[in-house]
Design a protein around this motif. Structure first.
Motif, PDB file in Angstrom:
ATOM      1  N   PHE A  57      -7.275  14.962  -1.015  1.00 17.02           N
ATOM      2  CA  PHE A  57      -7.050  13.678  -1.665  1.00 17.02           C
ATOM      3  C   PHE A  57      -7.136  13.884  -3.183  1.00 17.02           C
ATOM      4  O   PHE A  57      -8.198  14.095  -3.743  1.00 17.02           O
ATOM      5  CB  PHE A  57      -8.105  12.670  -1.195  1.00 17.02           C
ATOM      6  N   GLY A  58      -5.975  13.849  -3.848  1.00 18.25           N
ATOM      7  CA  GLY A  58      -5.936  14.084  -5.297  1.00 18.25           C
ATOM      8  C   GLY A  58      -6.032  15.538  -5.697  1.00 18.25           C
ATOM      9  O   GLY A  58      -6.288  15.847  -6.872  1.00 18.25           O
ATOM     10  N   HIS A  59      -5.782  16.445  -4.751  1.00 23.19           N
ATOM     11  CA  HIS A  59      -5.872  17.875  -5.033  1.00 23.19           C
ATOM     12  C   HIS A  59      -4.859  18.280  -6.114  1.00 23.19           C
ATOM     13  O   HIS A  59      -3.677  17.949  -6.025  1.00 23.19           O
ATOM     14  CB  HIS A  59      -5.588  18.633  -3.734  1.00 23.19           C
ATOM     15  N   ILE A  87      -7.191   0.604  -6.572  1.00 23.20           N
ATOM     16  CA  ILE A  87      -6.689   1.656  -5.698  1.00 23.20           C
ATOM     17  C   ILE A  87      -5.460   1.162  -4.941  1.00 23.20           C
ATOM     18  O   ILE A  87      -4.980   0.058  -5.156  1.00 23.20           O
ATOM     19  CB  ILE A  87      -7.797   2.123  -4.716  1.00 23.20           C
ATOM     20  N   GLN A  88      -4.953   1.993  -4.048  1.00 23.82           N
ATOM     21  CA  GLN A  88      -3.829   1.615  -3.195  1.00 23.82           C
ATOM     22  C   GLN A  88      -4.227   1.803  -1.732  1.00 23.82           C
ATOM     23  O   GLN A  88      -4.797   2.843  -1.368  1.00 23.82           O
ATOM     24  CB  GLN A  88      -2.591   2.450  -3.504  1.00 23.82           C
ATOM     25  N   THR A  89      -3.913   0.802  -0.913  1.00 28.40           N
ATOM     26  CA  THR A  89      -4.296   0.865   0.495  1.00 28.40           C
ATOM     27  C   THR A  89      -3.098   0.641   1.426  1.00 28.40           C
ATOM     28  O   THR A  89      -3.280   0.331   2.595  1.00 28.40           O
ATOM     29  CB  THR A  89      -5.384  -0.191   0.800  1.00 28.40           C
ATOM     30  N   LEU A  90      -1.879   0.801   0.887  1.00 27.68           N
ATOM     31  CA  LEU A  90      -0.696   0.711   1.737  1.00 27.68           C
ATOM     32  C   LEU A  90       0.428   1.600   1.211  1.00 27.68           C
ATOM     33  O   LEU A  90       0.807   2.562   1.867  1.00 27.68           O
ATOM     34  CB  LEU A  90      -0.216  -0.744   1.846  1.00 27.68           C
ATOM     35  N   ALA A  91       0.968   1.279   0.037  1.00 29.70           N
ATOM     36  CA  ALA A  91       2.093   2.049  -0.515  1.00 29.70           C
ATOM     37  C   ALA A  91       1.668   2.743  -1.811  1.00 29.70           C
ATOM     38  O   ALA A  91       0.490   2.787  -2.150  1.00 29.70           O
ATOM     39  CB  ALA A  91       3.287   1.131  -0.750  1.00 29.70           C
ATOM     40  N   HIS A  92       2.642   3.301  -2.515  1.00 33.08           N
ATOM     41  CA  HIS A  92       2.383   4.029  -3.767  1.00 33.08           C
ATOM     42  C   HIS A  92       1.446   5.213  -3.554  1.00 33.08           C
ATOM     43  O   HIS A  92       0.627   5.536  -4.430  1.00 33.08           O
ATOM     44  CB  HIS A  92       1.801   3.092  -4.831  1.00 33.08           C
ATOM     45  N   LEU A  93       1.562   5.869  -2.421  1.00 34.98           N
ATOM     46  CA  LEU A  93       0.671   7.002  -2.130  1.00 34.98           C
ATOM     47  C   LEU A  93       1.478   8.277  -1.900  1.00 34.98           C
ATOM     48  O   LEU A  93       1.130   9.108  -1.058  1.00 34.98           O
ATOM     49  CB  LEU A  93      -0.204   6.678  -0.911  1.00 34.98           C
ATOM     50  N   ARG A  98       2.611  14.676   0.221  1.00 37.62           N
ATOM     51  CA  ARG A  98       3.060  16.062   0.137  1.00 37.62           C
ATOM     52  C   ARG A  98       2.235  16.970   1.046  1.00 37.62           C
ATOM     53  O   ARG A  98       2.641  18.085   1.376  1.00 37.62           O
ATOM     54  CB  ARG A  98       2.979  16.570  -1.297  1.00 37.62           C
ATOM     55  N   TRP A  99       1.033  16.502   1.444  1.00 41.75           N
ATOM     56  CA  TRP A  99       0.123  17.329   2.228  1.00 41.75           C
ATOM     57  C   TRP A  99       0.236  16.997   3.719  1.00 41.75           C
ATOM     58  O   TRP A  99       0.170  15.831   4.102  1.00 41.75           O
ATOM     59  CB  TRP A  99      -1.330  17.130   1.780  1.00 41.75           C
ATOM     60  N   PRO A 100       0.397  17.991   4.583  1.00 42.63           N
ATOM     61  CA  PRO A 100       0.477  17.732   6.031  1.00 42.63           C
ATOM     62  C   PRO A 100      -0.702  16.928   6.560  1.00 42.63           C
ATOM     63  O   PRO A 100      -0.550  16.178   7.532  1.00 42.63           O
ATOM     64  CB  PRO A 100       0.507  19.144   6.630  1.00 42.63           C
ATOM     65  N   ARG A 101      -1.851  17.067   5.906  1.00 49.47           N
ATOM     66  CA  ARG A 101      -3.038  16.331   6.353  1.00 49.47           C
ATOM     67  C   ARG A 101      -2.755  14.830   6.454  1.00 49.47           C
ATOM     68  O   ARG A 101      -3.290  14.136   7.334  1.00 49.47           O
ATOM     69  CB  ARG A 101      -4.187  16.596   5.368  1.00 49.47           C
ATOM     70  N   PHE A 102      -1.925  14.292   5.571  1.00 49.58           N
ATOM     71  CA  PHE A 102      -1.709  12.847   5.531  1.00 49.58           C
ATOM     72  C   PHE A 102      -0.361  12.410   6.119  1.00 49.58           C
ATOM     73  O   PHE A 102      -0.130  11.226   6.305  1.00 49.58           O
ATOM     74  CB  PHE A 102      -1.825  12.338   4.091  1.00 49.58           C
ATOM     75  N   GLN A 103       0.494  13.360   6.420  1.00 51.04           N
ATOM     76  CA  GLN A 103       1.824  12.993   6.902  1.00 51.04           C
ATOM     77  C   GLN A 103       1.790  12.360   8.288  1.00 51.04           C
ATOM     78  O   GLN A 103       2.685  11.599   8.647  1.00 51.04           O
ATOM     79  CB  GLN A 103       2.737  14.212   6.886  1.00 51.04           C
ATOM     80  N   ARG A 104       0.756  12.635   9.036  1.00 48.84           N
ATOM     81  CA  ARG A 104       0.677  12.016  10.368  1.00 48.84           C
ATOM     82  C   ARG A 104       0.325  10.525  10.296  1.00 48.84           C
ATOM     83  O   ARG A 104       0.451   9.825  11.293  1.00 48.84           O
ATOM     84  CB  ARG A 104      -0.313  12.777  11.253  1.00 48.84           C
ATOM     85  N   ILE A 105      -0.139  10.053   9.122  1.00 48.61           N
ATOM     86  CA  ILE A 105      -0.367   8.611   8.963  1.00 48.61           C
ATOM     87  C   ILE A 105       0.597   8.045   7.910  1.00 48.61           C
ATOM     88  O   ILE A 105       0.300   7.080   7.234  1.00 48.61           O
ATOM     89  CB  ILE A 105      -1.830   8.283   8.601  1.00 48.61           C
ATOM     90  N   ASP A 107       4.082   6.135   7.343  1.00 48.93           N
ATOM     91  CA  ASP A 107       5.145   5.352   7.961  1.00 48.93           C
ATOM     92  C   ASP A 107       6.482   5.916   7.484  1.00 48.93           C
ATOM     93  O   ASP A 107       7.210   6.554   8.229  1.00 48.93           O
ATOM     94  CB  ASP A 107       4.978   3.873   7.597  1.00 48.93           C
ATOM     95  N   CYS A 108       6.797   5.716   6.212  1.00 52.36           N
ATOM     96  CA  CYS A 108       7.934   6.368   5.577  1.00 52.36           C
ATOM     97  C   CYS A 108       7.713   6.316   4.071  1.00 52.36           C
ATOM     98  O   CYS A 108       6.908   5.525   3.578  1.00 52.36           O
ATOM     99  CB  CYS A 108       9.261   5.703   5.943  1.00 52.36           C
ATOM    100  N   ASN A 109       8.409   7.165   3.362  1.00 51.88           N
ATOM    101  CA  ASN A 109       8.288   7.237   1.903  1.00 51.88           C
ATOM    102  C   ASN A 109       6.820   7.379   1.504  1.00 51.88           C
ATOM    103  O   ASN A 109       6.153   8.314   1.920  1.00 51.88           O
ATOM    104  CB  ASN A 109       8.943   6.016   1.250  1.00 51.88           C
ATOM    105  N   ASP A 110       6.296   6.422   0.704  1.00 52.40           N
ATOM    106  CA  ASP A 110       4.919   6.522   0.219  1.00 52.40           C
ATOM    107  C   ASP A 110       3.994   5.544   0.919  1.00 52.40           C
ATOM    108  O   ASP A 110       2.935   5.197   0.406  1.00 52.40           O
ATOM    109  CB  ASP A 110       4.881   6.280  -1.296  1.00 52.40           C
ATOM    110  N   ILE A 111       4.372   5.098   2.126  1.00 53.64           N
ATOM    111  CA  ILE A 111       3.675   4.010   2.810  1.00 53.64           C
ATOM    112  C   ILE A 111       2.824   4.529   3.963  1.00 53.64           C
ATOM    113  O   ILE A 111       3.295   5.322   4.788  1.00 53.64           O
ATOM    114  CB  ILE A 111       4.691   2.972   3.336  1.00 53.64           C
TER     115      ILE A 111
END
Length: 544
Positions: A57-59, A87-93, A98-105, A107-111
């Motif tokens: 997160f923020g690496h 902070i952001q809790t839905l989009a703009h993330l 870019r990290w596989p750790r977060f790609q499983r959660i 939805d699409c784009n930055d959401i």
């Protein structure tokens, strides 16, 4: 500390689009802001704050450590300035995705993927970290501009659903987590109006006001109306009135323009903010802030908008006499107000509505990256740019050695010098090539040399200024862009030499240049065209 007419009056500073202010420069701003009347600061951090349990997160993004944030909160407390997490809790993330750790959660784009339990486990960690660092009982949770919500992985898993429902359920889960940590949530309001007005937000003349009960807006959720694109008080009041019909606490967020490129826009910010403050006062809005975004790279340094910060705070205290404001500014900072706003770098010539949205211009960015052989942005040139930037560079030089702000003036001075050679270079090259004017082309080789020399000086000055105010993270983005520009100028020089020596053709220069906006008539000089890659080329490039 000066007092304004508002309960809360503050700044929100974007620390997520490549430029994260270092703590010494951030702390340096605080005493001056407190004296002006600002009593809170929001640090907009998408993923640029530490979550100990999430190392990715923020690496490599210059994230603030928990120790840094705790120290900054304590420092601000000494000046009566509240620090509110944002902070952001839905989009703009997209920094996360870019990290596989977060790609499983994803939805699409930055959401984030709404309805997925792992998503809420991550959001809980966000709140836990924030709670440990900040003392404010308010938290801004974002929830804006999720345009493709429910149309990616969510759609694949669940089929098409009413997006009001998806958004409402997610919003309630975020509110529940906020309540768990004793925090009062605040969110951007645009999604409610966009979903009810076919994608429109602040530009609807008679906006449909969605039913807060149908939307299921939690009673403890405060809403932020953001708008920084007009100097029309009537529009601000219309939208504030529409928001008030939702029956929730309303905040207003205006803008101090730092997100159009290398230069700020103090002048437009001042006129827009005066209208906005008058509207907030008329509509009895208690909580007001002004945003300093950093879209598409965060090139603009925050201290370059001191004139707009100063004038905006004066308006909030009830002082609207610009001559007095300018005199007070010079007495405090040692540079005449109008001289400081030379950093805006644009001609004070606008279209019919002098302070309309189209008055915000950024030729200092798009003409810098405009390719000499492709000339995507050449249609915005009307002639005289070379002389204008040469004169501007000479004016900026007067304060290039100023003990506190010299780094700002040096960077803009060398940028102006670069543009004095490069702004019209591509247009002149195309005209001479198509006319087969070999003598003119040989003369232009000297301009390529001078542009390269000035660009080298600008790169060095920009690096110096960046490192004075920001963490080094994100500088690599600009050194890559500027280094690519340098290489391209060298390549164009060599190909022109080859043409002059042996007639090797340059196919790009055979093509007729077309209008940037596909209009039959030329657009008014100049325009706002913020994406560096689109100014550079019509071909594929990452333009985040």
């Amino acid at each position: 500390m000066a007092k304004t007419d508002f309960k809360r009056f503050g700044l929100m500073m974007d620390m997520s689009r490549n430029s994260v202010m270092n703590m010494p420069s951030l702390k340096k701003l605080v005493p001056a802001l407190a004296q002006m009347g600002y009593n809170f600061i929001m640090l907009y951090t998408e993923d640029t704050y530490e979550i100990p349990e999430e190392p990715y997160f923020g690496h490599f993004r210059g994230r603030y450590s928990q120790a840094e944030l705790k120290d900054f909160v304590a420092f601000c407390e000494g000046f009566g300035v509240e620090v509110i997490p944002c902070i952001q809790t839905l989009a703009h993330l997209n920094g996360l995705m870019r990290w596989p750790r977060f790609q499983r959660i994803q939805d699409c784009n930055d959401i984030l993927l709404a309805g997925e339990e792992e998503t809420y486990e991550l959001i809980d960690k966000m709140f836990k970290s924030v709670k440990e660092c900040f003392k404010s009982d308010v938290i801004h949770v974002g929830l804006d501009e999720a345009h493709m919500l429910g149309l990616g992985k969510y759609l694949d898993r669940n089929g098409f659903e009413n997006r009001f429902g998806i958004f409402s359920r997610h919003m309630h889960r975020v509110c529940e987590i906020a309540k768990k940590y004793g925090l009062k949530p605040l969110m951007w309001s645009d999604m409610f109006f966009r979903l009810a007005n076919h994608g429109h937000y602040y530009d609807a003349k008679d906006p449909v006001v969605p039913d807060p009960e149908e939307l299921g807006i939690p009673e403890d959720m405060s809403l932020t109306y953001w708008d920084y694109y007009t100097s029309e008080q009537e529009r601000y009041q219309m939208m504030l009135h529409a928001h008030q019909k939702l029956g929730r606490e309303i905040w207003y967020a205006g803008g101090i323009w730092t997100w159009k490129g290398f230069a700020p826009d103090n002048r437009f910010s001042i006129h827009a903010n005066l209208a906005a403050i008058r509207a907030c006062r008329a509509e009895k809005v208690e909580n007001v802030m002004f945003t300093l975004w950093g879209d598409n790279g965060g090139e603009c340094l925050r201290s370059s908008v001191l004139p707009a910060m100063f004038a905006t705070a004066a308006f909030a205290r009830g002082e609207e006499d610009m001559e007095k404001i300018k005199a007070d500014f010079e007495a405090k900072f040692g540079i005449p107000f109008d001289e400081f706003t030379l950093l805006d770098m644009h001609e004070h010539e606008h279209a019919e509505n002098e302070y309309a949205r189209d008055a915000v211009q950024n030729p200092e960015k798009y003409l810098l990256y405009n390719d000499p052989f492709l000339g995507v942005c050449d249609s915005t040139l009307l002639g005289g740019e070379s002389e204008y930037y040469a004169d501007l560079g000479a004016s900026l030089e007067e304060y290039a050695d100023h003990p506190h702000f010299g780094h700002l003036f040096r960077a803009q001075m060398y940028l102006a010098e670069t543009l004095s050679h490069k702004a019209e270079l591509g247009k002149k090259t195309r005209e001479a090539y198509q006319a087969k004017d070999l003598e003119a082309l040989r003369g232009l080789l000297d301009e390529y040399d001078l542009a390269l020399e000035a660009l080298d000086s600008f790169i060095a000055a920009f690096r110096e200024a960046w490192l004075l105010e920001n963490k080094p993270h994100g500088l690599e983005v600009h050194e890559t862009r500027l280094g690519g520009l340098r290489q391209r100028l060298m390549s164009c020089y060599e190909r022109l030499e080859n043409f002059l020596e042996d007639g090797t053709e340059i196919p790009e220069l055979d093509e007729k240049g077309l209008d940037l906006f596909c209009r039959e008539t030329k657009p008014t000089r100049h325009v706002r065209y913020p994406m560096w890659g689109k100014a550079l080329t019509a071909n594929t490039i990452d333009v985040r």
